[in-house]
Design an enzyme around this catalytic site. Structure first.
Site: not given
Ligand code: NAP
Length: 341
Positions: A166, A240, A336
């Protein structure tokens, strides 16, 4: 038609719907208009701030002595192709999700897991946007930029963007220097990467689908995101509001003894990621008002503004969450969105 406006309300340029005014404002549809804005701003000694849809921006409610540049550069062109891949060059002002949908329609894999992320194409490299196992850095070949320091249009390769989790040069060492005009992505014609994130895996298990297609993956992500995230046109929010926490493996192991249910994902040999949504929920704050703002009831990471809060209210809400997580876990959350005070 290109025109400079003065004292432009910023409310429309933050999906949090908080904000004062910008001293100058213009919509830029092409590269020459960007150059004109930068020269105009330099002559008046005001910094240029680029905005797409404002889905990750929070403004304080004062007069901002800035030139707000609304980047609407359009375009979606196939610029290279071989047996297994296609490279597309997309205008920075294009809507990100429409670009993802077009790639999926063309049978191109690599960004489908990033479906339904709000904002423009040009905003994605800034924080190396990613979701469900894909990040823009995995497909980005280069970005075309206007260099405000040298008054040149150039290309920056993937390596030159210094992408991290990020993060990139556009957020850190070169913040404010480059204006992204177009993004080149190399996408695959091969079958898509199979989902490994729990939310996506269980979606397909429930539907009895074992080898989802590109279209099925996109539609799963669209549906998962719609079920977890509030629509900003109905309840103002910036998605987020907190970054996921990065802590040392040692710190995570200590916490795990006290909180065995805590989720941990490895980043490298010494660092792990802890979902901040889990930390906030464990503090009992999910779905709760924190001062005058509210944490979403389906996703504790999302701070919503249902009652027309002020910027001071937002800072107070942010601090309530940070303090609660710090007290319980000894972890300091970082916000963020790009907060401009
Ligand atoms: P989530 O699916 O509940 O996951 C929460 C956290 O767990 C994230 O840090 C995610 O990593 C990690 N995670 C879950 N499963 C994983 C796996 N199999 N291997 C590695 N890491 C794992 O997250 P959420 O808040 O609902 O968001 C959904 C997705 O959208 C996530 O991938 C999140 O990062 C992404 N997102 C990105 C942004 C951005 O780019 N600014 C903003 C909001 C949400 P990762 O973060 O590496 O995926």
């Amino acid at each position: 038609m290109f025109a400079v406006e003065e004292n432009k309300s910023l409310i429309a340029f933050s999906t949090m719907r908080i904000g004062g005014t910008a001293r100058y404002f213009a919509v830029c549809q092409d590269m020459e208009e960007i150059r004109t804005v930068v020269r105009f701003a330099k002559e008046r000694g005001v910094p240029v701030v680029v905005v797409g849809t404002g889905s990750n921006m929070v403004w304080s409610d004062r007069v901002h002595d800035i030139f707000l540049l609304h980047n609407t550069i359009a375009g979606f062109d196939v610029i290279d192709e071989d047996d297994t891949s296609t490279t597309v060059l997309v205008g920075a002002g294009e809507n990100w999700d429409i670009a993802v949908a077009r790639c999926v329609e063309l049978g191109l894999a690599g960004i489908e897991a990033m479906s339904a992320i709000p904002g423009t194409v040009g905003a994605t490299p800034v924080q190396n946007v990613g979701a469900y196992g894909q990040e823009i850095k995995d497909t980005l070949v280069y970005v075309e930029v206007y260099d405000t320091q040298t008054d040149e249009f150039k290309k920056l390769s993937n390596d030159e963007c210094h992408f991290r989790y990020r993060d990139s040069i556009f957020k850190t060492e070169e913040k404010g220097r480059y204006i992204i005009t177009r993004v080149a992505m190399k996408l695959s014609k091969l079958p898509p990467m199979q989902p490994r994130y729990p939310a996506v895996v269980s979606y397909f298990q429930e539907k009895g689908i074992s080898n989802p297609t590109l279209e099925e993956i996109r539609s799963a992500i669209v549906s998962i995101r719609a079920s977890k995230l509030p629509d900003p046109t109905l309840v103002p929010n910036c998605g987020s509001f907190f970054e996921n926490a990065l802590v040392t493996t040692k710190k995570a192991e200590e916490l795990k003894i006290q909180f065995p249910d805590m989720k941990i994902f490895s980043v490298d040999d010494t660092t792990v990621k802890i979902p901040s949504g889990w930390l906030i929920e464990a503090c009992g704050l999910k779905g709760q008002y924190v001062g005058k703002l509210k944490l979403h009831d389906k996703n504790a990471l999302v701070l919503t503004n249902p009652d027309g809060a002020t910027f001071a209210d937002l800072l107070e809400a942010k601090q309530i969450v940070i303090d609660a997580v710090k007290e319980k876990f000894g972890i300091t959350l970082e916000s963020e969105p790009n907060i401009i005070e």
